[in-house]
Design a protein around this motif. Structure first.
Motif, PDB file in Angstrom:
ATOM      1  N   ARG A 118       0.826  -1.198   0.000  1.00 27.76           N
ATOM      2  CA  ARG A 118       0.000   0.000   0.000  1.00 27.76           C
ATOM      3  C   ARG A 118       0.866   1.257   0.000  1.00 27.76           C
ATOM      4  O   ARG A 118       0.546   2.257  -0.640  1.00 27.76           O
ATOM      5  N   TRP A 156      -6.614   5.806  -3.536  1.00 26.52           N
ATOM      6  CA  TRP A 156      -7.409   4.760  -4.170  1.00 26.52           C
ATOM      7  C   TRP A 156      -6.511   3.681  -4.779  1.00 26.52           C
ATOM      8  O   TRP A 156      -6.762   2.479  -4.629  1.00 26.52           O
ATOM      9  N   PHE A 211      -5.242   1.510  -2.126  1.00 26.27           N
ATOM     10  CA  PHE A 211      -6.240   0.509  -1.731  1.00 26.27           C
ATOM     11  C   PHE A 211      -6.232  -0.676  -2.693  1.00 26.27           C
ATOM     12  O   PHE A 211      -6.223  -1.847  -2.278  1.00 26.27           O
ATOM     13  N   GLU A 235      -3.234  -2.812  -2.164  1.00 21.30           N
ATOM     14  CA  GLU A 235      -3.391  -3.657  -0.986  1.00 21.30           C
ATOM     15  C   GLU A 235      -4.214  -4.900  -1.316  1.00 21.30           C
ATOM     16  O   GLU A 235      -3.848  -6.030  -0.945  1.00 21.30           O
ATOM     17  N   CYS A 236      -5.297  -4.700  -2.040  1.00 21.03           N
ATOM     18  CA  CYS A 236      -6.154  -5.832  -2.390  1.00 21.03           C
ATOM     19  C   CYS A 236      -5.425  -6.811  -3.299  1.00 21.03           C
ATOM     20  O   CYS A 236      -5.513  -8.035  -3.111  1.00 21.03           O
ATOM     21  N   THR A 260      -8.030  -3.375   6.217  1.00 20.70           N
ATOM     22  CA  THR A 260      -8.802  -3.073   5.015  1.00 20.70           C
ATOM     23  C   THR A 260      -9.984  -2.180   5.355  1.00 20.70           C
ATOM     24  O   THR A 260     -10.283  -1.208   4.644  1.00 20.70           O
ATOM     25  N   THR A 290      -8.718   1.258   5.808  1.00 17.74           N
ATOM     26  CA  THR A 290      -8.366   1.874   4.527  1.00 17.74           C
ATOM     27  C   THR A 290      -9.611   2.411   3.832  1.00 17.74           C
ATOM     28  O   THR A 290      -9.619   3.538   3.320  1.00 17.74           O
ATOM     29  N   ILE A 291     -10.657   1.612   3.837  1.00 21.13           N
ATOM     30  CA  ILE A 291     -11.892   2.052   3.183  1.00 21.13           C
ATOM     31  C   ILE A 291     -12.493   3.248   3.907  1.00 21.13           C
ATOM     32  O   ILE A 291     -12.953   4.210   3.290  1.00 21.13           O
ATOM     33  N   LEU A 343     -10.847   6.320   2.861  1.00 22.84           N
ATOM     34  CA  LEU A 343     -11.244   6.727   1.524  1.00 22.84           C
ATOM     35  C   LEU A 343     -12.617   7.394   1.545  1.00 22.84           C
ATOM     36  O   LEU A 343     -12.881   8.334   0.788  1.00 22.84           O
ATOM     37  N   ALA A 394     -15.408  -3.959   3.356  1.00 21.92           N
ATOM     38  CA  ALA A 394     -14.160  -4.685   3.563  1.00 21.92           C
ATOM     39  C   ALA A 394     -14.381  -6.193   3.518  1.00 21.92           C
ATOM     40  O   ALA A 394     -13.597  -6.939   2.919  1.00 21.92           O
TER      41      ALA A 394
END
Lengths: 223, 223
Positions: free
Chosen positions: B81, B88, B91, B94-95, B135, B138-139, B142, B157
Motif C-alpha cells: 500500500r 485509491w 487501496f 493492498e487488495c 482493510t 483503509t476504506i 477513503l 471490507a
DNA sequence: CAATTGGCATACGTGGCGTATGTCATGAGG
DNA sequence: CCTCATGACATACGCCACGTATGCCAATTG
C-alpha cells in the motif's frame, strides 16, 4: 424379470437418499470432522457397510451431500432471478438470494466451510458447482446485452460469488443477522455496480436506509 | 535471580517458535486434519507433551500459526500500500497484494481453507484478524476523503476480502495461475470501482490487455 | 540443603476410519 | 426345481491419532 430388476435399483436409491439425509443433518450439526459415521448410519437405520458400499468413503458421502445442496441452491437462485424483469436487477436478486441462502447453517457449514477444506476448491468439484456456472452465464448474458463492461465473465462470477459467500459468513456470525444482512446487501449493490457500463447506473434505484426486497420473511437465520 | 528467570521464558518462546514452524510446514503440506501431531513434534525435536503444554490442543496450535501468518500478511499488505501515493490506487494495491499472497499454498491451505473450517468465521478469531481490520480502516479513510461512496466500511471490507480470497482460490486451482491472475485482477479493479463516487473513475487508468503492475515477479505461484 | 514449581517426556485409554470377511436375497441357467 | 453367481448390506478386526494422566528432571525458593 427386468421389471423386478428395478426393485433393487429403487431400494438402492432409497438407501442412498436416507444416508444423504442423515449426513446432511449430522454434518450441519456437528461439522464434517466431528460427525461420526456410526451415528450417521445408525440414524438412517443402517450401518457403515451400506455407506462404504454406496459412497466409497466419508469424502464421497460429503460430495454427494454437496451435490444435492448445490442443485437445490441453483433452483432457488433461478426462482429469485425470475421474479425480476430487468436483467441487471435479476442478477442482483440472484446474488442476494445466494447471500440469504448462505445464512442457513446447513449450507454454511457444509458447503462453505467444510466443503472447500475437505474437497478443495469448489470449481474443481465433480458436481462442477452449478451455482458458479449459472452466475457466469448470467454475467455473460449481461455483457452481450451491453449492460455490463466487457470483463471476463468467469472471473467476475468468482469474485461476486466470493463476496456474497464472505458476506454470508460475516452475517451469520454476527449478533444481529438481520441488521447486518441489510448492511451487507447495500454494500454489495454498490460494489456490483462497478460491473455496469458507465451511464447505466440509473438502473440501480438509490434507496435510502439500506432497504431491500426481502425474499424470505420468515427465514431461519437465528437457528 | 530475576535475570535467570528470563532464561526459562526464552526457552519457552524458543520451543513455541519451533513448534509453530513445524506446524506451518505440516499444515501447509498435508492439511490440518491429516497432519499428525506426533510427526509434527518429532520434526521440531520435541514430543506431544510440549505441544499440549504450550497450546492446549491441536486447535490452539492452529490458532497460533494463523495469528503469526495473519501478522505477516498485514505487514506485506502495508508495504504494498505504501508504494502507491494515490489513496485509491493504494487501496487497490493492498487488495492485489492479498490476492497474490493467497496464491501461496501455505496461506491458502491454512488460512483460507482449514482456518475457517476448524475455527469458524475469521471475524470471530481471538487474533481478531488484523487483515480485515486494516482493510476496513483503509476504506473508511477513503470515504472520509470523499473518494468512495458512503457505504458501510466494514461491510465493504468483508465483501472485498471475500472477493479477493475466492479469486485466489480460483487462480491457484487453475492450470495457468499467472494468466488467470491477470484476468482476476482486471475483473477485481472493475468491481472495486463500484465503490468509487461517480466522477472519480478517471483515477482508474483503463489499461488494455489486462496488464497490471506486478509486485512479486519471481513469485512462488507454481509451487 | 530440602522442597516446590514448572517444562516436557512417556504411557495409557478411547474413538473413529477403512477394510476384510460373512450373510442373505435375488436373478440366471440347466 | 435345483444350483450357483452376483450384489447389497452387516459384522468384525486392525490401525492410527488425539487427549489425558503420570513421571522425571532442572531451576528456583526459603
Amino acid at each position: 424379470m427386468m421389471v423386478a430388476a428395478g426393485r433393487r435399483a429403487m431400494m438402492m436409491e432409497e438407501t442412498r437418499a436416507k444416508l444423504i439425509r442423515a449426513a446432511r443433518k449430522a454434518f450441519a450439526a456437528k461439522g464434517y470432522a466431528t460427525a461420526s459415521m456410526d451415528e450417521l448410519t445408525a440414524e438412517a437405520g443402517l450401518t457403515r457397510g451400506a455407506l462404504y458400499h454406496n459412497f466409497g468413503d466419508k469424502k464421497g458421502l460429503l460430495q454427494a451431500v454437496i451435490d444435492q445442496i448445490d442443485a437445490e441452491m441453483v433452483e432457488r437462485a433461478r426462482a429469485a432471478r425470475d421474479q425480476a424483469d430487468d436483467p441487471w436487477l435479476a442478477f442482483l436478486a440472484e446474488c442476494v438470494a445466494y447471500i440469504e441462502m448462505a445464512l442457513e447453517p446447513e449450507i454454511q457449514r457444509i458447503l462453505l466451510l467444510d466443503g472447500p477444506a475437505v474437497l478443495g476448491d469448489p470449481s474443481q468439484w465433480p458436481g462442477q458447482n452449478a451455482c458458479l456456472r449459472t452466475t457466469t452465464q448470467t454475467i455473460r448474458t449481461l455483457i452481450d446485452a451491453g449492460r455490463v463492461r466487457p470483463v471476463d465473465a468467469e472471473a467476475a462470477a468468482r469474485l461476486v460469488n466470493g463476496a456474497a459467500l464472505n458476506a454470508a459468513l460475516w452475517i451469520a456470525a454476527s449478533d444481529d443477522p438481520r441488521a447486518v444482512l441489510g448492511r451487507a446487501v447495500e454494500a454489495f449493490r454498490c460494489l456490483a455496480g462497478g460491473l455496469l457500463r458507465p451511464g447505466d447506473e440509473p438502473t440501480i434505484p438509490e434507496r435510502d436506509g439500506g432497504g431491500y426486497r426481502q425474499a424470505d420473511p420468515g427465514g431461519k437465520v437465528g437457528h
